[in-house]
Design an enzyme around this catalytic site. Structure first.
Site, PDB file in Angstrom:
ATOM      1  N   SER A  64      35.186  50.353  62.087  1.00 42.72           N
ATOM      2  CA  SER A  64      35.585  49.183  62.888  1.00 42.72           C
ATOM      3  C   SER A  64      36.973  49.285  63.512  1.00 42.72           C
ATOM      4  O   SER A  64      37.360  48.405  64.293  1.00 42.72           O
ATOM      5  CB  SER A  64      35.502  47.912  62.039  1.00 42.72           C
ATOM      6  OG  SER A  64      34.166  47.487  61.909  1.00 42.72           O
ATOM      7  N   LYS A  67      37.393  48.782  67.206  1.00 44.51           N
ATOM      8  CA  LYS A  67      37.638  47.498  67.864  1.00 44.51           C
ATOM      9  C   LYS A  67      39.068  47.367  68.380  1.00 44.51           C
ATOM     10  O   LYS A  67      39.371  46.421  69.116  1.00 44.51           O
ATOM     11  CB  LYS A  67      37.301  46.350  66.916  1.00 44.51           C
ATOM     12  CG  LYS A  67      35.818  46.300  66.528  1.00 44.51           C
ATOM     13  CD  LYS A  67      35.514  45.126  65.624  1.00 44.51           C
ATOM     14  CE  LYS A  67      34.032  45.071  65.267  1.00 44.51           C
ATOM     15  NZ  LYS A  67      33.695  45.880  64.085  1.00 44.51           N
ATOM     16  N   SER A 124      36.269  40.975  62.132  1.00 42.04           N
ATOM     17  CA  SER A 124      35.670  42.246  62.544  1.00 42.04           C
ATOM     18  C   SER A 124      34.226  42.076  63.004  1.00 42.04           C
ATOM     19  O   SER A 124      33.362  42.913  62.740  1.00 42.04           O
ATOM     20  CB  SER A 124      35.733  43.269  61.396  1.00 42.04           C
ATOM     21  OG  SER A 124      35.472  44.571  61.849  1.00 42.04           O
TER      22      SER A 124
END
EC number: 3.4.16.4
Length: 389
Positions: A64, A67, A124
């Site tokens: 993640s 991102k 997230s």
């Protein structure tokens, strides 16, 4: 070839910059900073100087932390006025179908850009990431093209994106160093830390579906000054974190890939941040968007245009070193002529000491400048002619 516009001695007291201070690491102490991670890097945000690295160019699954690039493109779109925080974003069936970490968006559900950004930065949310990708670019695929284009613009050599979420996919990878540079770029937009630095918040308030957001980056609560940026975890990537902390004038970015547990990940990032703040200090010279010079423009509606910095510019030094002064040079591109767009890069600001380059950063047009009309151009030409008559 670039030409030198000006050389200015900045009469400021700064600590002496020694290149070897950054190239040489402090032996045993630094070797133990991230010994459990697959790769790691520590940089100072303003200068981008690498203070510590371990396999920092190794291509690994970023999970993640992907991102960070997703948020960067959102912040760029906001900065350019292409989208607004108050804009409503409608969730597609595809976005709502995302697995992994999510804010449980339903098909057809609408949230503002601000709310979606909360969902990405704090929780997230994979669903929020895809919803924003579709909102900005029309489709997830087109947004991923923008992600890879931006990575190329930033000079990232070990990054390739396949999605805006970080979910495992063949050919989706990055490196600790590349991730640090993405975070460096994201943090140019100072308002992002209002999201990445928030430990808890809520979505869907005043409804029966009120949703509690808790930041996946626990260091925000337990390490003074930490205000970002993004955690990551998948079975392949293990526990990852790109963290940013500010102390005084200095902002450090620490990245860890592949720690075995969340506790180990946080411990290694903590060691790196402690090392940065105990050994180095930052001396700010310019803020982002600060005017530093003006340059003559050919065929412009006005004769001159002001140049501003594109990011904060500082000098990084080891603590306790001697003071000295620094020279500023602005190297302009040749044949600058209208029309010019606001933010268009027109040159480079270079800081030097004893002939050694300390920092380089683009300078850009402060505003738009249209091409001079016929009457304006004629008057200017006649005026110049009479001066030499």
């Amino acid at each position: 070839m670039k030409r030198l516009l000006s050389t200015l001695l900045i009469g400021i007291m700064l600590l002496t910059f020694a290149p070897s201070a950054f190239a040489k690491q402090d032996g045993k102490r630094t070797s133990e900073l991230a010994h459990e991670a697959k790769s790691a890097v520590l940089i100072e945000r303003d200068t981008g100087k690498v203070l510590y690295n371990k396999n920092s160019n190794e291509r690994l699954a970023p999970a993640s932390m992907t991102k960070i690039m997703t948020m960067l493109l959102i912040m760029e779109a906001l900065d350019k006025g292409k989208i607004k925080m108050s804009d409503k974003v409608r969730t597609s069936e595809h976005a709502a179908s995302m697995g992994g970490s999510q804010i449980f968006l339903e098909p057809g559900e609408e949230m503002t850009v601000k709310e979606m950004l909360k969902g990405i930065a704090i929780a997230s949310g994979n669903d929020a990431s895809v919803a924003m990708a579709e909102f900005i670019s029309g489709s997830e695929e087109e947004f991923v093209k923008k992600m890879n284009k931006k990575a190329k613009e930033l000079g990232l050599k070990n990054t390739s994106f396949k999605n805006p979420t970080g979910l495992t996919e063949e050919g989706h990878y990055s490196s600790a160093y590349d991730m640090a540079i993405m975070a460096k770029e994201l943090l140019k937009y100072e308002s992002i830390t209002k999201f990445t630095g928030t430990y808890e918040d809520y979505l869907r308030e005043n409804t029966d579906k009120k949703f509690w957001l808790v930041n996946t980056n626990r260091l925000i609560k337990f390490y003074p000054g930490v205000d970002g940026v993004k955690t990551g975890y998948t079975g392949e990537a293990k526990y990852c974190l790109t963290a940013s902390a500010k102390k005084g004038n200095m902002r450090a970015i620490a990245v860890v890939f592949g720690a075995s547990t969340p506790k180990e990940r946080n411990a290694q990032v903590t060691k790196m941040l402690d090392f940065a703040f105990s050994q180095y200090e930052t001396h700010p010279l310019y803020k982002r968007n600060q005017t530093v010079a003006k340059v003559k423009v050919k065929k412009g509606k006005q004769k001159f245009i002001e140049l501003t910095t594109s990011e904060p510019i500082s000098i990084l030094t080891k603590k306790g070193e001697d003071m000295n002064d620094v020279k500023k040079e602005i190297k302009m591109k040749d044949n600058i002529s209208a029309p010019i767009q606001k933010g268009q890069e027109l040159g480079t600001l270079v800081l030097k000491k004893d002939g050694e380059v300390l920092a380089e950063s683009p300078v850009a047009a402060k505003e738009d400048m249209k091409k001079a009309g016929f009457i304006t151009f004629l008057k200017r030409t006649m005026g110049d002619w009479t001066k030499f008559k």
